[in-house]
Structures are given as structure tokens and as C-alpha cells.
Design an enzyme around this catalytic site. Structure first.
Site, PDB file in Angstrom:
ATOM      1  N   LYS A 212     -19.111   4.649 -22.128  1.00 25.63           N
ATOM      2  CA  LYS A 212     -19.463   4.838 -23.532  1.00 25.63           C
ATOM      3  C   LYS A 212     -20.682   5.741 -23.641  1.00 25.63           C
ATOM      4  O   LYS A 212     -21.621   5.645 -22.828  1.00 25.63           O
ATOM      5  CB  LYS A 212     -19.746   3.474 -24.173  1.00 25.63           C
ATOM      6  CG  LYS A 212     -19.979   3.520 -25.675  1.00 25.63           C
ATOM      7  CD  LYS A 212     -20.155   2.118 -26.232  1.00 25.63           C
ATOM      8  CE  LYS A 212     -20.393   2.105 -27.724  1.00 25.63           C
ATOM      9  NZ  LYS A 212     -20.565   0.730 -28.256  1.00 25.63           N
TER      10      LYS A 212
ATOM     11  N   SER B 247     -17.629  -0.512 -31.954  1.00 18.70           N
ATOM     12  CA  SER B 247     -17.974   0.900 -31.827  1.00 18.70           C
ATOM     13  C   SER B 247     -17.484   1.539 -30.524  1.00 18.70           C
ATOM     14  O   SER B 247     -17.472   2.763 -30.384  1.00 18.70           O
ATOM     15  CB  SER B 247     -19.500   1.064 -31.922  1.00 18.70           C
ATOM     16  OG  SER B 247     -20.149   0.380 -30.862  1.00 18.70           O
TER      17      SER B 247
ATOM     18  N   SER C 297     -18.636  -5.017 -30.367  1.00 20.62           N
ATOM     19  CA  SER C 297     -18.246  -3.622 -30.151  1.00 20.62           C
ATOM     20  C   SER C 297     -17.441  -3.345 -28.891  1.00 20.62           C
ATOM     21  O   SER C 297     -16.971  -2.217 -28.710  1.00 20.62           O
ATOM     22  CB  SER C 297     -19.486  -2.722 -30.173  1.00 20.62           C
ATOM     23  OG  SER C 297     -19.969  -2.594 -31.488  1.00 20.62           O
TER      24      SER C 297
END
Length: 475
Positions: free
Chosen positions: A74, A147, A171
């Protein structure tokens, strides 16, 4: 191959790291046309790293179990020499001079690239990135969740065998549920946060997304442990999380929280009921309980997290960190223009909310009350775990939603975190298991929440449930 089979084949030299890396690069090239999981691709560097790993293995050098395995990261986790943008214009050209601790611990694994996300981790649909949206591999008209949407979508599309994400209020759990893969948010402090760009520091935790529960256990064993560079990392012993994962759940007592199961659509209720029935069939006891304080969990989470956002993002001022505007008249004008140009609308919204609840006259009215709610929720979970081994709960209100339909209604997006923020507020571990697909063909999942630092128990339950439901992950 699952991750264990892949690691075994690599260690026995039945396949090479170069072959594996090339295969996942080919998968990525094909899938990216419809998914858009990456912000930055590192394919050339990945092939060079894989070649180096193969030479080390051939020379007889001792390597880690995940040596030569490709993975995605990420884009809010620091990677030396690779851009780390947080999907924001504020950091669009930032190249870190250091690796996050988790990257260091996976040093013999191969980074394929940095994955898309909601800006600074703020969002539930991966629709707040300045680099464009990621799409759900099961149906590109739907969001992949956020996210960590790029990490989850990439795993589901077989662009990499596992990915790192971060989980503040769900997330890694929400996108894994939306994309039909597994994920773990470890206990707060289990994994070092050094090198993770801060969102809400008291709840941020690096997590893992992978196709299978046993994959999560393998990776968590590698990245866990105390780190002197992170004062919040725990000094507790790190077990082999794969050990005992197949021991079954006979005699375990599992709770279902009434307030969470009543807050979801019929689709999510169906997934929860199926999961409960399968666990009962594996000789576990299921009982419904009530935790009344969860009524205030979502409000408390957004007050606390926004307050920490206001503090953490204050450093991006165009002087010390972050984008600087080109034209300005004085220092104050530079601050205003740099932050106005650098932050997206959701980041600005949360900065303003956080600044408000921390301001004089409102600190006691909002922030201190939110902290009191957090203590009540944590105490309620402690009481529940005196009687139960773990808690079964839904992950999403109703599964993945269509892209674009919630972009103009931030409160609708915030409600998507309703089921995930309780574990975050209490610092508890939680693992996601996909269960079934709804009529639209989109995945639905449940989560298993455990005691602090008891990931082994929830892995056992999740692995048993995974085997019982036999969810079809093919797209």
C-alpha cells in the site's frame, strides 16, 4: 498454488523466483487494464531482485520462508527508493530514503509495486485517490473498498500472492470483504508502525491481505515483533501463527453481537447466519450478546481519528514536508495555497473536523467524551472475552456498492465503517473470511474478532470456517 505451496516449491528449487515474478508481472499487465490496482509499478527492479534471490538460494545461503515471493505494498508504507505518495498530490513526488520496518522484515521478498488507496487512508471505496479509482475485479462497476482498495483488488485479480495494507477503521478488512479475499488487522502494537505514514496514530495498524487464512498466518509471523524505532510496538512473544491452525474449534464459545448484526442488510445477515451455522456444525457454541456502548462507536471513532488527522497532517506545510505552491505573496499565503492544492476534499474535511473538536470550548464536549466511549467499548470487549473465545460479526453493511453513488455523501461513506471501528477503538485483532456472493455476484464476508495478542485463536476459527464454506474465489 497457495502461499505455503509457493514457498515450498521455491525452497526446493522446483521453480525460481524469476519464474514466479514473471508470472505475476504477466498477470498484472493483463489485469491492470480493468482493475487499476497500482500507483507505481516496479517490475524491472522486481526481476533484478528475484534474480539476486535465486543466486543466493543456489549458493546455499539461508533465506527466510518468504524469500523470492512477490507482493504488493500500500502506498502509505515507506519504501526506500520507490515513490510513496499516499495517493495525494501533497506527496506525489516523494521518494523515501528508508524502508518501513515491515519492508525490512520482508527483505528477501520481491516488491512488485505500490498499490492505490484513498488519500492518506481516508475513505471506504478507493475513490479518493488523486491517481484515479481502483475497480473491483468481480465487477468493475463496483468499488473495491477502501482505503486499501488497490491491495485487495490486486490480490483478488492475482496480481500478487499477498499485499500489505493499513487498517485504522477497517481499511484492510472492508476491501478484503468487498473483493472476496482474506485479511487480518493484527492487535495494535503486534506489528511495527515505523515507516507507515500516520493517519490516526492510536489506531493505525499494518495489516495483510491474501487469498487464504494460512497465507495471512505465514506473513504475520514474518512481520510481527517489537521494534525499538516504534515505541507503540509490543514486546510480547511472537509465535508461529501457522502452528495449530488446523486444530479445529471443538468446544469453543463464540459470541455474536446483537447491535452489529442488527445494523446490516439482509445479504450480510445471510452471510452471518451461514457462518454461524457452519461454526456450529464444527462443534463450536454460538451465543448472542449485547454491547450497548457500540451505538456510539462510529461517532467516537470519527471524532478521535479526525483529531489525530488534524495533528498528523499539520506537518505538511510546504516548508518542511509536502508540496509547495509555485506562486505566493508571503509565508501565510504559501501555507494556504500549498495545503489547498496538496490535499483532496476528504482530507480537508477531516482536518477541519479534527481541528474543531480539539479547539477550546469543544475539546471537553466532543473529544474527551469520545475517549470515554472508547474506554467503555474496550471494557465491554474485555468482559465479553471472559466468557467467549472470540466474536463473530459482519464486515460490511451490504457488500460492495456501485462506484460513484456515495461520492457526494460523505456520511454514507462513513457508515461503511460502522462494523469495523469497534475492534479498532479497542485495539483488537480481527480476521476476515469471505462466505458467499449476493445476487449481484459480489462477495460477502464475516470477521472474527479476538482477544489482544490472541491471533492464533482467530486464525483457527477462520481457517475452520474457510474450509467449511469453501468460498469460490475465481472471478
Amino acid at each position: 498454488m497457495d502461499l505455503k505451496e509457493l514457498c515450498t516449491a521455491l525452497s526446493k528449487k522446483e521453480i525460481s523466483a524469476i519464474e514466479v515474478t514473471k508470472q505475476y508481472i504477466d498477470n498484472s499487465v493483463n489485469a491492470e487494464k480493468r482493475v487499476g490496482a497500482y500507483i507505481t509499478q516496479c517490475f524491472d527492479a522486481a526481476l533484478k531482485k528475484a534474480e539476486t534471490i535465486d543466486k543466493m538460494r543456489m549458493s546455499g545461503e539461508k533465506l527466510s520462508p518468504l524469500a523470492g515471493v512477490p507482493y504488493g505494498v500500500k502506498d502509505n508504507i515507506s519504501t526506500k527508493g520507490i515513490k510513496t505518495t499516499c495517493a495525494s498530490k501533497m506527496l506525489e513526488n516523494y521518494v523515501p530514503p528508508f524502508d518501513a520496518e515491515v519492508i525490512t522484515r520482508l527483505g528477501n521478498s520481491v516488491i512488485l509495486g505500490k498499490t492505490n488507496m484513498d488519500e492518506f487512508g481516508m475513505g471506504s471505496g478507493c475513490e479518493n485517490s488523486c491517481f484515479g479509482n481502483t475497480r473491483n475485479p468481480h465487477n468493475t462497476k463496483f468499488v473495491p473498498g477502501g482505503s486499501s482498495g488497490g491491495s485487495a483488488a490486486g490480490v483478488a485479480a492475482k496480481e500478487f500472492p499477498f499485499a500489505l495494507g493499513s487498517d485504522t477503521g477497517g481499511s484492510v478488512r472492508l476491501p478484503a470483504a468487498f473483493c472476496g479475499v482474506s485479511a487480518i488487522r493484527p492487535t495494535y502494537g503486534r506489528v511495527s508502525r515505523f515507516g507507515l505514514v500516520s493517519f490516526a496514530s492510536s489506531m493505525d495498524q499494518i495489516g495483510i491481505i491474501a487469498p487464504k487464512i494460512c497465507d495471512l498466518a505465514m506473513v504475520l509471523t514474518e512481520i510481527s515483533g517489537a521494534d525499538e524505532k516504534d515505541s507503540t510496538s509490543a514486546k510480547s512473544e511472537v509465535p508461529d501463527f501457522s502452528d495449530g491452525i488446523k486444530d479445529g474449534i471443538k468446544g469453543m464459545k463464540i459470541a455474536v453481537i446483537k447491535e452489529l448484526s442488527e445494523s446490516v442488510s439482509e445479504d450480510s445477515v445471510s452471510a452471518l447466519r451461514k457462518a454461524a451455522a457452519e461454526l456450529c456444525g464444527c462443534c463450536a457454541g454460538i451465543e448472542e450478546i449485547s454491547i450497548g456502548s457500540l451505538e456510539y462507536a462510529l461517532a467516537a471513532y470519527y471524532i478521535i481519528s479526525s483529531a489525530e488527522v488534524s495533528s498528523n497532517l499539520a506537518r505538511f506545510d510546504g516548508v518542511r514536508f509536502g508540496r509547495r505552491c509555485d506562486n505566493f505573496s508571503d509565508l501565510e499565503d504559501m501555507y494556504k495555497k500549498s495545503r489547498s492544492e496538496g490535499f483532496g476534499i476528504e482530507a480537508k474535511r477531516r482536518i477541519m473536523l479534527g481541528t474543531f473538536v480539539l479547539s477550546r470550548g469543544y475539546y471537553g464536549r466532543y473529544y474527551e467524551k469520545a475517549l470515554a466511549v472508547r474506554r467503555c467499548i474496550s471494557a465491554a470487549f474485555d468482559d465479553a472475552f471472559k466468557k467467549f473465545d472470540c466474536i463473530l460479526a459482519p464486515v460490511s453493511i451490504g457488500g460492495a456498492y456501485r462506484a460513484g453513488i456515495k461520492c457526494d455523501d460523505p456520511t454514507a461513506v462513513y457508515k461503511e465503517d460502522l462494523l469495523n471501528v469497534p475492534a479498532s477503538l479497542a485495539g483488537l485483532p480481527s480476521v476476515v473470511v469471505p462466505i458467499l456472493k449476493n445476487k449481484a455476484g459480489m462477495p460477502l464476508a464475516v470477521q472474527i474478532i479476538g482477544r489482544k495478542f490472541d491471533e492464533k485463536t482467530i486464525f483457527r476459527v477462520a481457517d475452520t470456517l474457510e474450509g467449511a464454506v469453501n468460498f469460490e474465489q475465481c472471478l
